[in-house]
Design an enzyme around this catalytic site. Structure first.
Site, PDB file in Angstrom:
ATOM      1  N   SER A 101      37.684  -1.784 -29.293  1.00 22.41           N
ATOM      2  CA  SER A 101      38.253  -0.705 -30.086  1.00 22.41           C
ATOM      3  C   SER A 101      37.501  -0.600 -31.399  1.00 22.41           C
ATOM      4  O   SER A 101      37.148  -1.614 -32.014  1.00 22.41           O
ATOM      5  CB  SER A 101      39.730  -0.943 -30.367  1.00 22.41           C
ATOM      6  OG  SER A 101      40.186   0.032 -31.296  1.00 22.41           O
ATOM      7  N   GLU A 102      37.296   0.634 -31.845  1.00 26.50           N
ATOM      8  CA  GLU A 102      36.575   0.845 -33.095  1.00 26.50           C
ATOM      9  C   GLU A 102      37.408   0.441 -34.315  1.00 26.50           C
ATOM     10  O   GLU A 102      36.902   0.491 -35.444  1.00 26.50           O
ATOM     11  CB  GLU A 102      36.064   2.287 -33.200  1.00 26.50           C
ATOM     12  CG  GLU A 102      37.119   3.366 -33.132  1.00 26.50           C
ATOM     13  CD  GLU A 102      37.413   3.844 -31.723  1.00 26.50           C
ATOM     14  OE1 GLU A 102      37.399   3.032 -30.784  1.00 26.50           O
ATOM     15  OE2 GLU A 102      37.691   5.049 -31.570  1.00 26.50           O
ATOM     16  N   SER A 103      38.624  -0.008 -34.102  1.00 22.23           N
ATOM     17  CA  SER A 103      39.356  -0.622 -35.216  1.00 22.23           C
ATOM     18  C   SER A 103      38.763  -1.992 -35.554  1.00 22.23           C
ATOM     19  O   SER A 103      39.138  -2.597 -36.561  1.00 22.23           O
ATOM     20  CB  SER A 103      40.847  -0.760 -34.870  1.00 22.23           C
ATOM     21  OG  SER A 103      41.011  -1.591 -33.739  1.00 22.23           O
ATOM     22  N   GLY A 104      37.836  -2.473 -34.705  1.00 18.90           N
ATOM     23  CA  GLY A 104      37.136  -3.721 -35.011  1.00 18.90           C
ATOM     24  C   GLY A 104      37.568  -4.894 -34.189  1.00 18.90           C
ATOM     25  O   GLY A 104      37.737  -6.006 -34.701  1.00 18.90           O
ATOM     26  N   ASN A 107      35.985   1.222 -23.802  1.00 17.59           N
ATOM     27  CA  ASN A 107      36.680   1.739 -24.974  1.00 17.59           C
ATOM     28  C   ASN A 107      37.569   2.900 -24.536  1.00 17.59           C
ATOM     29  O   ASN A 107      37.081   3.873 -23.948  1.00 17.59           O
ATOM     30  CB  ASN A 107      35.675   2.208 -26.031  1.00 17.59           C
ATOM     31  CG  ASN A 107      36.354   2.638 -27.314  1.00 17.59           C
ATOM     32  OD1 ASN A 107      37.149   3.582 -27.314  1.00 17.59           O
ATOM     33  ND2 ASN A 107      36.057   1.964 -28.406  1.00 17.59           N
TER      34      ASN A 107
END
Lengths: 234, 221, 234, 221
Positions: D49-52, D26
């Site tokens: 990515s923490e955007s999914g 990440n």
């Protein structure tokens, strides 16, 4: 970075005695990693702790089994004397006259049981995969479930503190996998599979078919490949 | 008793009347699983099962069974438009999170306060909790459907449960082969009796003291 | 059982003053319910508590915005004086020289802020939808996050107890909905949307297209219809 | 100082050498987001990515941008085989649950013990936590990539952070425009310096006392 194994026996070869395993499926053969279970029976690791919804049911009562078929379940590990403890929500046959291998071994005092409500079992496994060590749940308040556990009131209602479950290995049945480990499931065969695959140090998955990356559409990936360590085609 | 007990299908039929248009419903094993056949016309019900499916419909035809399409009773489902699948974490998030409108469960005992015991016969020394504790605590409305007395003739509606509890004070309504009972703060309200059964007949088969509804009448379908 | 609304204004008409709202999206216009936000601005409900990843960012710094487009975000509610409190993980502009409406109002003392790590925010919302009132997480140990909260050690490591978040309403952007409320999302536009839709009493969803039941394949349903109360086509 | 500082791309290049075949990685905003361009050949990296999204690849070409395909920096991604999407609950379950092998983050300060401060400049009085606290606590390996000193010339590698912490004792490695430092139990080990920079030069720009690795050498790519 090769995740593809050529045989079930190779995929389970390093499971040691006293390992904790998550074994998938709801109760019937659908979504149950029958080939990996058989390979583990042949491999022979002992003193296993098994986390599973049942303790082997389909082989005795035919739950979810298409007429004429002979399902394999955890019962063969119990019969083979490999299981020390079971953590399950539905451990015995609904019919006392047709007891499972587990129930017989339990009544003989050979196997330990931790009985867990099904939703709490699923959530404890999800928590194990998600880095949550413990959570409060309303399920089991006023029952044996709270024995020895903290009970706390939130907004006037009681909840019990439950802890995460993790495993050394998970045995999982999927439908398709790509070589990166991305998985897709069919229908109701992702219930415990979908959470268990996240909560084990090593997730071993048997699938109907292994395909190239890109052959499973992005929108059909149910479990991203980072949760999958080993794949074997049935 | 001279009057007949209602068959399982009729119990299920009476329960089905309680399901409202748009309800999300989870049906337990046994009599509850029959309810979906008898929903009054014009009502759309969304069936949820903890096997990981929402909006299932009829069972699969013989020869069309798919081991990857089952409900929590292990029955084979037919594929259906609008059906969705999910893992057990999500299936129980729906239950525990209050997103199930009605669950219909079987029971071994129900107490005057609405305590539910349905997971273990103490003499066996072991039992299956399954999803019952989650459903009992999580569903907005808990309907118990069962025979009024057990096979040995013991009342199942009792002052206090002596079987291990599934969930305290969770039952909203009891539909049996001889009566319909509403569980209220003040106690068990006898609302309907099976044809040929008097309120006294029903009380005679009930351990808990029943309160007779002013408008008590026959079960009608 | 009609979930289909004919206009955005009708879909948000009953939101009262002092309501708690979850508003979706990561930060950019993708996955943000821009039409519902505008309808809520026009509707005028005040003293709102808004739970969202940002407090309105795209309209100021163009985050995730295709060049030439003008995104709508929570900023228009702040500008209209409707917001009393924001619960967010990324509340201000990364660039101090281009402050957002929220930051200006916050510096004037007009809006309250609860700053939450992003993963904790997501998990608190998921917990709200899943009937979990509180859970322990390692995130935030050794920081301001633990102020006033219980810290407990599990297996030698510290964790902080975080509580569930729920809302009266959620404003959600989806891709497709069927008339039963089943939703599918596109790409990275399901991040906060997928959890928020589960945690509100009333979930209101705007979608590119409303279709008949069956037109979204079972395997493309990301959010089952039981979480969706109102649908409006864009 | 006479010697040049390494440009951002070279810092990213050096970090990229740390990424191993099969790693789930990440990348934070800024220098970290550049790393993916410089991964040595033959290594397959899965970007999260923490955007999914998992397994994104190159950025979208100009004119091909899709607002529903972004990473956590708001950059537009190109569609890619094997890419999968999920909600924020799942995205952070992956992070917190220990399923991310490496995260590369920017920092305002890193302390001798590996404490990380990267979310707020105190003088502003408000800041963005975003996903940094989760990544710092959850990723198996935390690499900080940043300029060695701030714009005012203050050292960013300090004895003790005086900016609010993101996570205590979480940083494993620091790659700056003049040095590569390994964070160990005994302290900060200076492993590599930029060409033309002596260990003394690096120490002079570092508030924390550095331990010089016996095999300290030049940053090589």
């Amino acid at each position: 970075m090769n995740k593809v194994y050529s045989s079930f026996s190779e995929a389970v070869a390093d499971i040691p005695d006293s390992a904790t395993l998550m074994i998938d499926g709801f109760a019937g053969p659908g979504g149950t990693s029958q080939n990996l279970i058989r390979a583990l029976r042949d491999q022979g690791a002992r003193d296993l702790t098994i986390i599973s919804n049942t303790a082997g049911l389909a082989s005795v009562i035919g739950f979810g089994t298409i007429p004429g078929q002979k399902p394999i379940d955890i019962g063969i590990l119990v019969d083979n004397g490999q299981v020390a403890k079971v953590i399950a929500s539905f451990p015995v046959s609904p019919s006392p006259s047709r007891p499972t291998s587990f129930e017989k071994a339990y009544q003989r005092g050979e196997i330990e049981l931790e009985l867990v409500p099904q939703g709490t079992l699923a959530e404890r496994i999800r928590a194990g995969g998600a880095g949550i060590p413990a959570f409060f749940t309303p399920t089991g308040i006023g029952t044996f479930v709270t024995d020895g556990k903290e009970v706390r009131v939130f907004e006037g209602k009681e909840y019990v503190l439950e802890s995460a479950l993790k495993a050394d290995y998970a045995l999982i049945r999927g439908h398709k996998a790509d070589t990166m480990g991305n998985l897709s499931f069919r229908g109701t065969s992702m219930n415990f599979n979908g959470v268990m695959v996240t909560a084990a140090t090593v997730s071993i998955v048997e699938v109907d078919k292994i395909v190239n990356v890109g052959e499973i559409d992005s929108y059909r990936i149910d479990t991203p490949g980072l949760y999958v360590n080993r794949i074997v085609e049935v | 008793m001279v009057a007949e007990r209602l068959p399982r299908e009729v119990i299920a039929m009476r329960v089905a009347q309680e399901l409202q248009d748009g309800d999300v419903v989870n049906l337990g094993i046994g009599i509850p699983s029959l309810c979906s056949q008898f929903v009054p016309e014009g009502r759309t019900i969304f069936y949820h099962s903890e096997s990981g499916v929402l909006n299932y419909g009829p069972m699969a035809e013989e020869g069309e069974e798919d081991q990857d399409l089952i409900n929590a009773s292990g029955q084979f489902l037919a594929p259906m438009h609008g059906m969705s699948f999910f893992d057990s974490g999500s299936a129980f998030a729906m239950i525990r999170g209050g997103h199930i409108d009605v669950t219909v469960l079987g029971a071994l005992q129900v107490s005057r306060k609405g305590d539910l015991a349905n997971w273990m016969i103490p003499s066996r020394g072991i039992g299956n909790v399954g999803g019952a504790m989650d459903l009992a605590v999580g569903a907005k409305k808990v309907i118990v459907s069962m025979e009024h007395i057990d096979r040995e003739g013991n009342p199942k509606i009792v002052e206090e449960c002596n079987f291990p509890l599934t969930c305290p004070a969770c039952v909203d309504m009891i539909v049996t082969d001889i009566a319909v009972i509403s569980v209220q703060r003040e106690g068990l309200i006898l609302k309907e009796t099976a044809p040929g059964w008097s309120v006294e007949d029903v009380q005679a088969e009930t351990d808990a003291k029943l309160i007779i509804a002013p408008d008590v009448g026959n079960i009608s379908l």
